[in-house]
Design an enzyme around this catalytic site. Structure first.
Site, PDB file in Angstrom:
ATOM      1  N   ASP A 117       2.372   2.566   2.556  1.00  0.00           N
ATOM      2  CA  ASP A 117       2.381   3.239   3.858  1.00  0.00           C
ATOM      3  C   ASP A 117       3.647   2.894   4.641  1.00  0.00           C
ATOM      4  O   ASP A 117       4.371   1.973   4.290  1.00  0.00           O
ATOM      5  CB  ASP A 117       1.134   2.846   4.655  1.00  0.00           C
ATOM      6  CG  ASP A 117      -0.117   3.418   4.026  1.00  0.00           C
ATOM      7  OD1 ASP A 117      -0.022   4.495   3.416  1.00  0.00           O
ATOM      8  OD2 ASP A 117      -1.180   2.790   4.123  1.00  0.00           O
ATOM      9  N   CYS A 158      -1.467  -4.797   6.896  1.00  0.00           N
ATOM     10  CA  CYS A 158      -1.176  -3.612   7.722  1.00  0.00           C
ATOM     11  C   CYS A 158      -0.588  -4.037   9.064  1.00  0.00           C
ATOM     12  O   CYS A 158       0.272  -3.344   9.628  1.00  0.00           O
ATOM     13  CB  CYS A 158      -2.444  -2.803   7.964  1.00  0.00           C
ATOM     14  SG  CYS A 158      -3.485  -2.633   6.514  1.00  0.00           S
ATOM     15  N   CYS A 169       0.802  -1.224   0.000  1.00  0.00           N
ATOM     16  CA  CYS A 169       0.000   0.000   0.000  1.00  0.00           C
ATOM     17  C   CYS A 169       0.836   1.275   0.000  1.00  0.00           C
ATOM     18  O   CYS A 169       0.296   2.364  -0.169  1.00  0.00           O
ATOM     19  CB  CYS A 169      -0.933   0.018   1.211  1.00  0.00           C
ATOM     20  SG  CYS A 169      -0.012   0.073   2.755  1.00  0.00           S
ATOM     21  N   CYS A 177      -2.993   3.166   7.764  1.00  0.00           N
ATOM     22  CA  CYS A 177      -4.446   3.220   7.919  1.00  0.00           C
ATOM     23  C   CYS A 177      -4.853   2.884   9.365  1.00  0.00           C
ATOM     24  O   CYS A 177      -4.000   2.639  10.224  1.00  0.00           O
ATOM     25  CB  CYS A 177      -5.085   2.228   6.970  1.00  0.00           C
ATOM     26  SG  CYS A 177      -4.631   0.561   7.422  1.00  0.00           S
TER      27      CYS A 177
HETATM   28 FE1  FES Z   1      -1.457   0.722   4.240  1.00  0.00          FE
HETATM   29 FE2  FES Z   1      -3.080  -0.311   6.001  1.00  0.00          FE
HETATM   30  S1  FES Z   1      -3.529   0.130   3.949  1.00  0.00           S
HETATM   31  S2  FES Z   1      -1.029   0.197   6.277  1.00  0.00           S
END
Ligand code: FES
Length: 206
Positions: A36, A105, A34, A61
């Site tokens: 992140d 995540c 993702c 998230c």
């Molecule tokens: Fe990226 Fe959850 S969608 S950490």
């Protein structure tokens, strides 16, 4: 998407959040799935090798923030040896579960905690920098979650063969051509392995 009460509670009121001044070790990891990022900071009792304090910063998230919160709760006060055994599955269990597409995540948060511990151990001569090998590839594969069911691709027996020689990685996957996640999985494998300087080429057969 259905979240448990625990996830919502830790997302709304996360524990152990923030940058730590003068930490003994840190690690920042990004999720290829993702994009992140999470950073974990550790304060270690050097004589007892106990985690005195642990904090995190998340650019992820709700699931990631909740996992960062619970996993730092789980790690605080533990010896390094105990904390090394904490996995994303423990975090998921403590959160009463996560939706399958959100399992990656929690892998990101757990992985960053483990990297911070490993960084501490390497910096303090408690362990050597491991050589890149087939085992490294296997460990990376275990961090890749098949989003449909929220399990890693090794547990699901989707990895048929791993080869490594002279910088060439060869991976045979067992994923049908009609599977909607097939290309994502291959892309994630590449992103996980490309960060290693020992890897020159990656061939994935499906
Ligand atoms: Fe990226 Fe959850 S969608 S950490």
């Amino acid at each position: 998407m259905q979240y448990s009460e625990k996830v919502l509670e830790h997302f709304m009121h996360p524990h152990n959040v923030g940058k730590m001044e003068a930490p003994d070790a840190t690690a920042t990891e990004g999720s290829p799935a993702c994009g992140d990022q999470v950073t974990v900071y550790l304060k270690i009792d050097k004589d007892k090798l106990v985690i005195d304090d642990v904090t995190f910063l998340s650019y992820g998230c709700a699931s990631n923030i909740a996992t960062g919160s619970i996993i730092t709760d789980l790690a605080k006060g533990k010896t390094l040896e105990e904390a090394k055994k904490i996995t994303w599955r423990d975090a998921m269990e403590a959160l009463d579960g996560l939706p399958p597409v959100k399992v990656h995540c929690s892998v990101l948060a757990a992985d960053t905690l483990q990297s911070a511990i490993s960084n501490y151990e390497i910096a303090n001569g408690l362990k050597e920098i491991p050589n890149f090998s087939k085992d490294t590839i296997l460990e990376e594969m275990k961090k890749i979650i098949y989003p449909k069911v929220g399990e890693d691709i090794v547990s699901l027996k989707m990895v048929k063969y791993i080869g490594f020689s002279d910088g060439e990685v060869l991976i045979d996957l067992n994923i049908p051509s009609f599977d909607q996640w097939r290309d994502n999985i291959a892309e994630e494998i590449r992103e996980h392995l490309e960060k290693y300087p020992d890897v020159k080429n990656i061939q994935i057969n499906m």
